[in-house]
Design an enzyme around this catalytic site. Structure first.
Site, PDB file in Angstrom:
ATOM      1  N   LYS A 168     -21.858  48.232  -7.525  1.00 54.99           N
ATOM      2  CA  LYS A 168     -23.231  48.426  -7.992  1.00 54.99           C
ATOM      3  C   LYS A 168     -24.109  48.678  -6.771  1.00 54.99           C
ATOM      4  CE  LYS A 168     -23.040  45.778 -12.301  1.00 54.99           C
ATOM      5  NZ  LYS A 168     -23.688  44.729 -13.137  1.00 54.99           N
ATOM      6  N   ALA A 210     -17.429  43.877  -7.040  1.00 55.85           N
ATOM      7  CA  ALA A 210     -16.907  42.814  -7.895  1.00 55.85           C
ATOM      8  C   ALA A 210     -15.441  43.077  -8.194  1.00 55.85           C
ATOM      9  CB  ALA A 210     -17.702  42.749  -9.204  1.00 55.85           C
ATOM     10  N   ALA A 211     -14.616  42.035  -8.063  1.00 56.31           N
ATOM     11  CA  ALA A 211     -13.186  42.170  -8.290  1.00 56.31           C
ATOM     12  C   ALA A 211     -12.893  42.547  -9.739  1.00 56.31           C
ATOM     13  CB  ALA A 211     -12.483  40.870  -7.932  1.00 56.31           C
ATOM     14  N   LEU A 271     -10.753  42.520 -13.157  1.00 55.99           N
ATOM     15  CA  LEU A 271      -9.864  41.612 -13.861  1.00 55.99           C
ATOM     16  C   LEU A 271      -8.561  42.343 -14.189  1.00 55.99           C
ATOM     17  CD1 LEU A 271     -12.427  39.837 -16.198  1.00 55.99           C
ATOM     18  CD2 LEU A 271     -11.183  38.831 -14.275  1.00 55.99           C
ATOM     19  N   ASP A 302     -30.478  39.061 -20.006  1.00 56.48           N
ATOM     20  CA  ASP A 302     -29.647  40.141 -20.545  1.00 56.48           C
ATOM     21  C   ASP A 302     -28.246  39.638 -20.860  1.00 56.48           C
ATOM     22  OD1 ASP A 302     -28.917  42.738 -21.268  1.00 56.48           O
ATOM     23  OD2 ASP A 302     -28.223  43.215 -19.248  1.00 56.48           O
ATOM     24  N   ASP A 347     -21.399  40.365 -15.443  1.00 59.68           N
ATOM     25  CA  ASP A 347     -22.586  41.224 -15.567  1.00 59.68           C
ATOM     26  C   ASP A 347     -23.890  40.440 -15.417  1.00 59.68           C
ATOM     27  OD1 ASP A 347     -24.002  43.517 -15.809  1.00 59.68           O
ATOM     28  OD2 ASP A 347     -23.604  43.848 -17.936  1.00 59.68           O
TER      29      ASP A 347
END
Length: 480
Positions: free
Chosen positions: A192, A295-296, A298, A362, A381
């Protein structure tokens, strides 16, 4: 008039003016605080903390050098009444009173359960693979990782921040631009990008669903989740990229087509997505250096189930969700699976506490692992967190305040943080200090954490009082 300028009279005159100004400022602040208090009586509204002047009011008066003005400083509330409720097991009288509110951790003890991990359930893990593969192998139905596996998490964070990037592609779906980063050994991360400076807050006229995502919020959320002892968020790190060599030279032509040079001679691109992928919402480097969060991923082999959050907002400019006007909404939620038993409702209450600390509104859906029975709720998120440092959105705590229930372990963690030697703000700042793009959060966002911990504890205290009051009324009615 000449006598006014004699040395002694001049000093007295200046002192008088100084004290008068101090008194005037204090009177204005008192009126301002009273006015705000009158406008913030709704517990499920939001609290504007810009008027909370007590801490720095003392500093102003102290620095004025006046020995005649007494200012009361708010005493630290240790919440001793809540601390006694975290001692397990509760005695019989306490259990009868508080068992509905404070849920014993022993009732969902990990030690009494089969702590299978992905590897034991025959998920295919590449032998001698990447740090991401090793991380996947230690995911259980209780948490994403344990502190015993902290070394694996550290290795994964380091690899995401330093390993060469082999390929970049845009993630499909979503309202804002995200990129899928591929490293060697098929290791992947979700990128991001940075959109604006850390001190830029959510615009006052923007709804929660039109706010931009912040890469720093994703990084801070991972560390906050870990400090709270949840360990349900994937590892996230920051990284600086060269747009030319690490994105454009590693991606396809479609993303390149959206690139341009801005009037400030910075390299920009916007990609393709539902709403915020155009020239006016472009991602720009400085001039071609860009920071972001990684971010890793999954495990792709694991199926995850997406659930609609029962306290989902309406995502409308005019309509409100049912829970925003129904005081007995939690009773309706509790009637249906998976909230009628097991850990799920308590997980969502934990999540509401987590979101409230970040100011994240959110939360429309959540995910669990299909392969685990009664899987933990995954914390994913968080890009719209940490947007309002001076406003505490109480409606985020609706699951906690509606259901009046919390895990004993969660309550104990909050009390330990509140009464500990180091406030949450400092602990989080220290935890993020080694990130490649530190400092991560604007200082007011860190300060908000300490204020919000106390708000949560006060909310729990009020819940206990309300539940006990309701029980007392029932007993009085039955006696009559």
């Amino acid at each position: 008039m000449k006598s006014l300028f004699k040395p002694k009279l001049r000093i007295r005159f200046i002192t008088f003016i100084g004290y008068s100004l101090v008194c005037a400022v204090i009177l204005i602040l008192l009126v301002f605080q009273l006015n705000l208090n009158l406008n913030h009586k709704s517990f499920l509204g939001h609290v504007d903390t810009k008027h909370e002047i007590q801490d720095w009011w003392h500093t102003i008066v102290k620095n004025s050098g006046s020995p005649d003005i007494n200012v009361s400083i708010k005493a630290h509330d240790s919440f001793n009444d809540l601390q006694v409720l975290t001692i397990e097991p509760l005695d019989a009288s306490q259990y009868d009173k508080y068992a509905d509110v404070i849920v014993s951790s022993s009732s969902i003890s990990k030690a009494a359960q089969n702590r299978n991990n992905f590897n034991e359930l025959r998920l295919i893990i590449i032998k001698n693979g990447s740090s991401l593969n090793r991380f996947h192998r230690h995911i259980t139905r209780f948490d994403m990782y344990s502190e015993e596996n902290a070394k694996i998490v550290s290795e994964l964070l380091k690899d995401m921040a330093t390993q060469p990037i082999l390929h970049v592609e845009q993630k499909t779906g979503g309202t804002q631009l995200k990129l899928v980063i591929t490293y060697q050994n098929k290791m992947k991360a979700l990128f991001k990008p940075m959109r604006f400076p850390r001190e830029q807050q959510t615009l006052p006229n923007h709804f929660y669903f039109s706010d931009f995502e912040r890469h720093t919020a994703e990084i801070a959320a991972f560390h906050l989740d870990r400090l709270l002892g949840f360990r349900r968020a994937v590892p996230v790190t920051g990284r600086l990229l060269n747009i030319t060599s690490e994105i454009f030279q590693k991606t396809d032509a479609e993303l390149m087509k959206t690139s341009f040079i801005s009037p400030a001679n910075n390299l920009c691109f916007h990609g393709k997505c539902s709403y915020y992928c155009d020239t006016s919402h472009a991602i720009c480097g400085q001039p071609d250096t860009l920071e972001g969060s990684f971010a890793a991923f999954l495990p792709e082999e694991s199926e995850r189930k997406i659930w609609r959050h029962p306290w989902r907002r309406s995502y409308s400019r005019k309509k409100k969700a049912q829970w925003e006007s129904d005081n007995k909404y939690c009773e309706k939620v509790r009637r249906d699976p998976p909230y009628d038993e097991g850990r799920r409702l308590l997980d969502l209450i934990d999540m509401s506490i987590f979101d409230f600390l970040m100011g994240n509104m959110d939360r429309h859906h959540y995910e669990t692992f299909r392969m685990f029975n009664d899987s933990f709720t995954i914390h994913l998120d968080h890009g719209r967190g940490f947007g309002k440092a001076f406003i505490d959105e109480m409606s985020i705590l609706a699951p906690l305040l509606h259901c009046c229930q919390i895990r004993s372990s969660t309550l104990k963690t909050l009390l330990d943080i509140h009464n500990g030697n180091e406030p949450l703000s400092k602990s989080l700042k220290n935890a993020m200090s080694n990130d490649p793009i530190a400092p991560i959060l604007w200082e007011p966002h860190l300060n908000a954490l300490d204020r919000r911990v106390e708000i949560i504890l006060n909310g729990i205290r009020n819940c206990i009082r309300n539940v006990q009051h309701a029980k007392d009324e029932i007993e009085e009615t039955s006696e009559v």
